[in-house]
Design a protein around this motif. Structure first.
Motif, PDB file in Angstrom:
ATOM      1  N   GLN A  70      -5.805 -11.496  -5.801  1.00  0.00           N
ATOM      2  CA  GLN A  70      -4.761 -10.664  -5.241  1.00  0.00           C
ATOM      3  C   GLN A  70      -3.950 -11.876  -4.639  1.00  0.00           C
ATOM      4  OE1 GLN A  70      -5.850  -7.154  -2.678  1.00  0.00           O
ATOM      5  NE2 GLN A  70      -7.865  -7.306  -3.647  1.00  0.00           N
ATOM      6  N   ASP A 119       0.945  -1.300  -0.107  1.00  0.00           N
ATOM      7  CA  ASP A 119       0.010   0.043   0.055  1.00  0.00           C
ATOM      8  C   ASP A 119       0.880   1.292  -0.043  1.00  0.00           C
ATOM      9  OD1 ASP A 119      -2.284  -1.192  -0.172  1.00  0.00           O
ATOM     10  OD2 ASP A 119      -2.673  -1.450   2.088  1.00  0.00           O
ATOM     11  N   GLU A 151      -4.610  -8.945   6.331  1.00  0.00           N
ATOM     12  CA  GLU A 151      -5.817  -8.653   7.269  1.00  0.00           C
ATOM     13  C   GLU A 151      -6.588  -7.793   6.427  1.00  0.00           C
ATOM     14  OE1 GLU A 151      -5.586  -7.248  11.785  1.00  0.00           O
ATOM     15  OE2 GLU A 151      -4.430  -6.135  10.226  1.00  0.00           O
ATOM     16  N   THR A 152      -6.236  -6.899   5.664  1.00  0.00           N
ATOM     17  CA  THR A 152      -7.264  -5.938   5.031  1.00  0.00           C
ATOM     18  C   THR A 152      -7.871  -6.749   3.766  1.00  0.00           C
ATOM     19  OG1 THR A 152      -5.562  -4.326   5.515  1.00  0.00           O
ATOM     20  CG2 THR A 152      -7.298  -3.693   3.883  1.00  0.00           C
ATOM     21  N   VAL A 153      -7.220  -7.542   3.172  1.00  0.00           N
ATOM     22  CA  VAL A 153      -7.967  -8.355   2.165  1.00  0.00           C
ATOM     23  C   VAL A 153      -8.890  -9.362   2.740  1.00  0.00           C
ATOM     24  CG1 VAL A 153      -7.552  -9.964   0.156  1.00  0.00           C
ATOM     25  CG2 VAL A 153      -5.799  -8.254   0.671  1.00  0.00           C
ATOM     26  N   LEU A 154      -8.422  -9.897   3.730  1.00  0.00           N
ATOM     27  CA  LEU A 154      -9.412 -10.814   4.398  1.00  0.00           C
ATOM     28  C   LEU A 154     -10.726 -10.162   4.999  1.00  0.00           C
ATOM     29  CD1 LEU A 154      -6.974 -13.208   5.712  1.00  0.00           C
ATOM     30  CD2 LEU A 154      -8.509 -13.806   3.755  1.00  0.00           C
ATOM     31  N   ALA A 155     -10.386  -8.977   5.441  1.00  0.00           N
ATOM     32  CA  ALA A 155     -11.616  -8.216   6.266  1.00  0.00           C
ATOM     33  C   ALA A 155     -12.740  -8.069   5.424  1.00  0.00           C
ATOM     34  CB  ALA A 155     -10.980  -6.820   6.778  1.00  0.00           C
ATOM     35  N   VAL A 156     -12.502  -7.790   4.050  1.00  0.00           N
ATOM     36  CA  VAL A 156     -13.626  -7.501   3.208  1.00  0.00           C
ATOM     37  C   VAL A 156     -13.928  -8.599   2.321  1.00  0.00           C
ATOM     38  CG1 VAL A 156     -13.323  -5.104   3.147  1.00  0.00           C
ATOM     39  CG2 VAL A 156     -12.060  -6.359   1.579  1.00  0.00           C
ATOM     40  N   GLY A 157     -13.157  -9.863   2.709  1.00  0.00           N
ATOM     41  CA  GLY A 157     -13.476 -11.089   1.976  1.00  0.00           C
ATOM     42  C   GLY A 157     -13.872 -11.044   0.360  1.00  0.00           C
ATOM     43  N   GLY A 158     -13.202 -10.250  -0.323  1.00  0.00           N
ATOM     44  CA  GLY A 158     -13.516 -10.459  -1.697  1.00  0.00           C
ATOM     45  C   GLY A 158     -12.176 -10.349  -2.655  1.00  0.00           C
TER      46      GLY A 158
END
Lengths: 543, 276
Positions: B249, B57, B237-244
């Motif tokens: 990725q 990021d 964490e961020t990718v998993l947080a929104v689960g999409g």
């Protein structure tokens, strides 16, 4: 055929009206990032405590966050005397606290007596305390109260939005409230449940007693990713101050749920510890107290990169203490600080600093390095700190990032003062600078770079004190604006706060929350909490 | 698993770990960029010929960070394991040979250490550290502490193994031939206990690799701008947080894959079963 269409249309109209009819009941669920530090409304200084105060506290005058105008609340009317030394408030009749006891003028004066008690050290009391000759509350009759000031005063009614009236009769810890909710259950570290105040004074235009909601559950959820997961799963209804990265991701999945409300008044800033008694090495104190050093640091930071990289464009480079959204109070003559490494190095060189092999040394040969504390778990701030670290490396300054959990951070900046520099945000609840008195007065507890001074330690802080006194007491609007313009100019010249960006106000609202009218000012989605209601599952499109 | 398959698996594991260790040691030459270098015009980029695993990021080359992270995670974990096993061996040997008060005290200390809430202990120690401690110093201290509190379990195993050896036939026979206690211990007992100690060391390494990942995930490990497997795992964490878009990725999972494969290889190479 035509008759059938008309009948069908009428049924549809009735159905739509039914669907829009507010429904009483339901529990609104949302997350707060930390345990409220103090449930005494007078002592609320952190965001969770302020939110609880907003949701439970009844105030005399409320600011409509959407129109930014003042509206009568527990006070039906108010007026100043001609000398502007007395603010007389006429209280609403028939109002009762959540425990059933009647509200009257004695409660208002009891609240002010508690607020102004030096032992309470209430952050919102600073503007009242700073009035020369002090502030006194007088009961005229059961429904009339007068706030008397030792000198002429201006815009003080705006401050009443932060003063939650407390019962003068309640001796227990249950804290009866006059706001829409009261605290019914508290599980330390886990949650806080607020229940509807059965005696809340406000009614809807149709005569229904507000609030519509039965309760609000505030889950203490430090991790914002988890908050997002729970929002997506339908476990939470609202998110305020959404992180820009999470906003973008949520937007791609639930586009109807997120809103960018534009530039907010909240600021993100960095400041150096300038407290003389702080437990820091003497050479660091010299750096931090040097205006040229602070200006050089400011010029070496690329604010546009912070807005673009960290906030994905949902932020704007900050001009100073007033956001560009605040047209009424912004000093348009001040320019946004620009990235200028050459100027930064020139300033440092002129102050005796030397750059050798990529490392900056002070006059005594000490390498210039400092730690930067910020609140752990706040991804935006951690990323901002990483960009600042990289930017300052270009002028030879080594920055160590030290994320701390919030209570530890607050402890360092308010009690032990054991830190070099801090990266944090400042929340502006009002557009009028009168609300920032406790930040700008040198005696203010939130004058973070050097708080609670017995007398101003620098001439420019003394000038700010004088200007803020004018802002607080002058009746003439143009004179108040001129005074605060000067404050902004002094801040720009001395950079006690290095302003970085103004975030955009980003929120998420679940489809079953009705009447939500998010505003830029905090609490963005909750400012009209007494009018929010939850649609039944049949009325809600599936997420 | 057949012997041939096991041999191949061990060979592959050894080759993988050796490659990883060489790449980590030669990170400054292997990595195309400095791990902290920010390419702010290409943030969160997908893999390309310029950035093999894309960028994070802040626009930092993920491949370069992964190589440097491997150096931290794969080299410091064995150091912590070594500290832990040296302490464990000392305590285990002392407790096995001194059966009285000293032995009881040592094993009592081991029990107390095992019952300590180590995460809270680490949190406390980290909060007491000066703020301007360098990332390396903070990491070294964290691992030293991990090593220091990780001795208790292995100490009990080593003590049991040595006590068993002390009453074994060959030791009794050696004593019967008139060899001194110290000579028997140094020439017969200790060499026989070596596989047990080695097994404790090799089984501790993956534990410490995962501990580093866990600590960094909790913000207690490596600090910016240094990278470790744990800090890189935080990206997930961020990718998993929104689960999409997980499949789109996949490169974000490179650190997780590396942790998994490395621990698997260590386990294959050095199984925790003991054969003396």
């Amino acid at each position: 055929m035509r008759l059938r269409i008309i009948i069908a249309a009428q049924f549809l109209g009735i159905a739509c009206a039914w669907a829009q009819q507010p429904v009483r009941g339901g529990a609104l669920r949302l997350a707060i990032q930390a345990e409220p530090r103090n449930l005494d409304p007078a002592q609320a200084s952190d965001e969770p405590s302020e939110l609880v105060r907003y949701l439970t506290g009844g105030v005399l005058i409320r600011m409509n966050r959407l129109t930014q105008r003042l509206e009568p609340a527990l006070a039906e009317q108010w007026s100043y005397d001609t000398a502007r030394r007395t603010l007389t408030l006429r209280l609403r009749a028939g109002v009762r606290f959540s425990d059933g006891t009647p509200f009257n003028a004695a409660d208002v004066c009891h609240t002010f007596s508690h607020l102004l008690d030096p032992a309470v050290d209430a952050p919102s009391a600073e503007p009242f305390r700073s009035v020369k000759g002090g502030t006194r509350c007088e009961v005229r009759d059961a429904r009339t109260v007068a706030l008397r000031f030792g000198e002429p005063i201006a815009a003080v009614e705006r401050l009443l939005d932060d003063v939650a009236i407390q019962s003068s009769r309640s001796k227990d810890q249950s804290r009866p409230t006059l706001g829409p909710f009261f605290i019914s259950d508290r599980q330390p570290g886990a949650s806080l449940v607020l229940r509807r105040n059965p005696n809340y004074w406000r009614r809807s235009p149709s005569g229904t007693q507000l609030p519509y909601l039965d309760s609000i559950r505030l889950d203490i959820q430090r991790n914002r990713d988890s908050e997002l997961v729970r929002f997506r799963a339908g476990e939470l209804h609202l998110i305020n101050n959404l992180d820009s990265q999470l906003y973008e991701r949520l937007k791609s999945q639930l586009p109807g749920s997120v809103r960018d409300l534009g530039v907010s008044n909240d600021t993100e800033q960095l400041w150096f510890n300038q407290i003389a008694a702080a437990p820091l090495p003497a050479h660091k104190k010299v750096w931090f107290r040097s205006t040229e050093f602070r200006k050089a640091v400011s010029e070496a930071i690329n604010r546009n990169d912070i807005a673009r990289v960290v906030f994905k464009g949902h932020a704007t480079a900050a001009v100073g203490p007033v956001s560009s959204a605040n047209h009424a109070w912004l000093n348009a003559a001040i320019e946004t600080p620009r990235l200028n490494l050459k100027s930064a190095l020139n300033r440092l060189s002129g102050s005796g600093f030397r750059l050798r092999d990529g490392i900056l040394y002070d006059r005594a040969g000490n390498p210039v390095e400092f730690s930067l504390i910020t609140n752990a778990g706040n991804r935006s701030r951690e990323q901002m700190a990483a960009l600042i670290q990289a930017d300052l490396k270009r002028i030879g300054i080594r920055v160590t990032i030290a994320p701390l959990d919030f209570p530890a951070l607050i402890g360092r900046i308010t009690r032990t003062f054991d830190y070099d520099a801090c990266l944090l945000g400042l929340v502006m609840t009002d557009l009028d600078p009168i609300a920032q008195t406790n930040v700008w007065l040198s005696s203010g507890p939130q004058h973070q770079w050097n708080p609670s001074q017995s007398s101003p330690e620098t001439p420019w802080e003394a000038e700010i004190d004088r200007m803020m006194h004018t802002v607080a007491t002058e009746a003439n609007a143009a004179a108040r604006k001129r005074a605060f313009d000067r404050v902004q100019q002094i801040i720009a010249e001395n950079v006690p706060f290095i302003y970085l960006i103004n975030r955009h106000a980003l929120v998420a609202v679940a489809p079953d929350v009705r009447n939500a009218q998010p505003a830029v000012l905090r609490p963005q989605t909750l400012w009209n909490i007494d009018q929010l209601w939850l649609a039944s599952p049949a009325q809600v499109p599936k997420r | 698993m057949t012997a041939a398959l096991e041999r191949r698996a061990r060979l592959a594991s050894a080759a993988f770990l050796a490659t990883l260790a060489i790449a980590a040691l030669a990170a400054d030459w292997v990595a195309p960029y400095q791990p902290e270098e920010q390419f702010r015009e290409t943030i969160a980029a997908a893999p390309s010929s310029r950035f093999w695993l894309g960028t994070d990021d802040l626009g930092r080359d993920r491949f370069s960070r992964l190589i440097h992270a491997t150096r931290i995670s794969l080299l410091i974990a064995p150091a912590a394991a070594l500290l832990s096993v040296v302490l464990a061996a000392s305590a285990g040997i002392a407790a096995a040979t001194r059966t009285g008060l000293i032995g009881n005290l040592l094993m009592g200390a081991a029990d107390i250490t095992l019952s300590l809430p180590w995460l809270l202990l680490l949190l406390t120690v980290r909060s007491l550290l000066p703020l301007d401690v360098t990332p390396w110093a903070s990491l070294t201290l964290t691992f030293a502490l991990l090593g220091a509190i990780g001795w208790a379990g292995p100490a009990r195993v080593i003590r049991a193994a040595i006590r068993e050896l002390l009453v074994s036939d060959f030791v009794i026979s050696a004593r019967g031939r008139g060899l001194s206690k110290s000579r028997v211990f140094l020439c017969h007992v200790l060499p026989s206990a070596r596989p047990v100690v080695a097994a404790q060391f090799w089984s501790a390494v993956p534990v410490f690799v995962l501990a580093e990942a866990n600590l960094s995930f909790l913000g207690l490990g490596v600090t910016e701008p240094a990278a470790s497997w744990g800090t890189m795992l935080k990206e997930m964490e961020t990718v998993l947080a929104v689960g999409g878009n997980l499949l789109n990725q996949y490169w974000v999972f490179a650190p997780a894959a590396l942790v998994f494969v490395s621990v698997l290889c260590l386990t294959i190479l050095f199984p925790s079963r003991i054969s003396t």
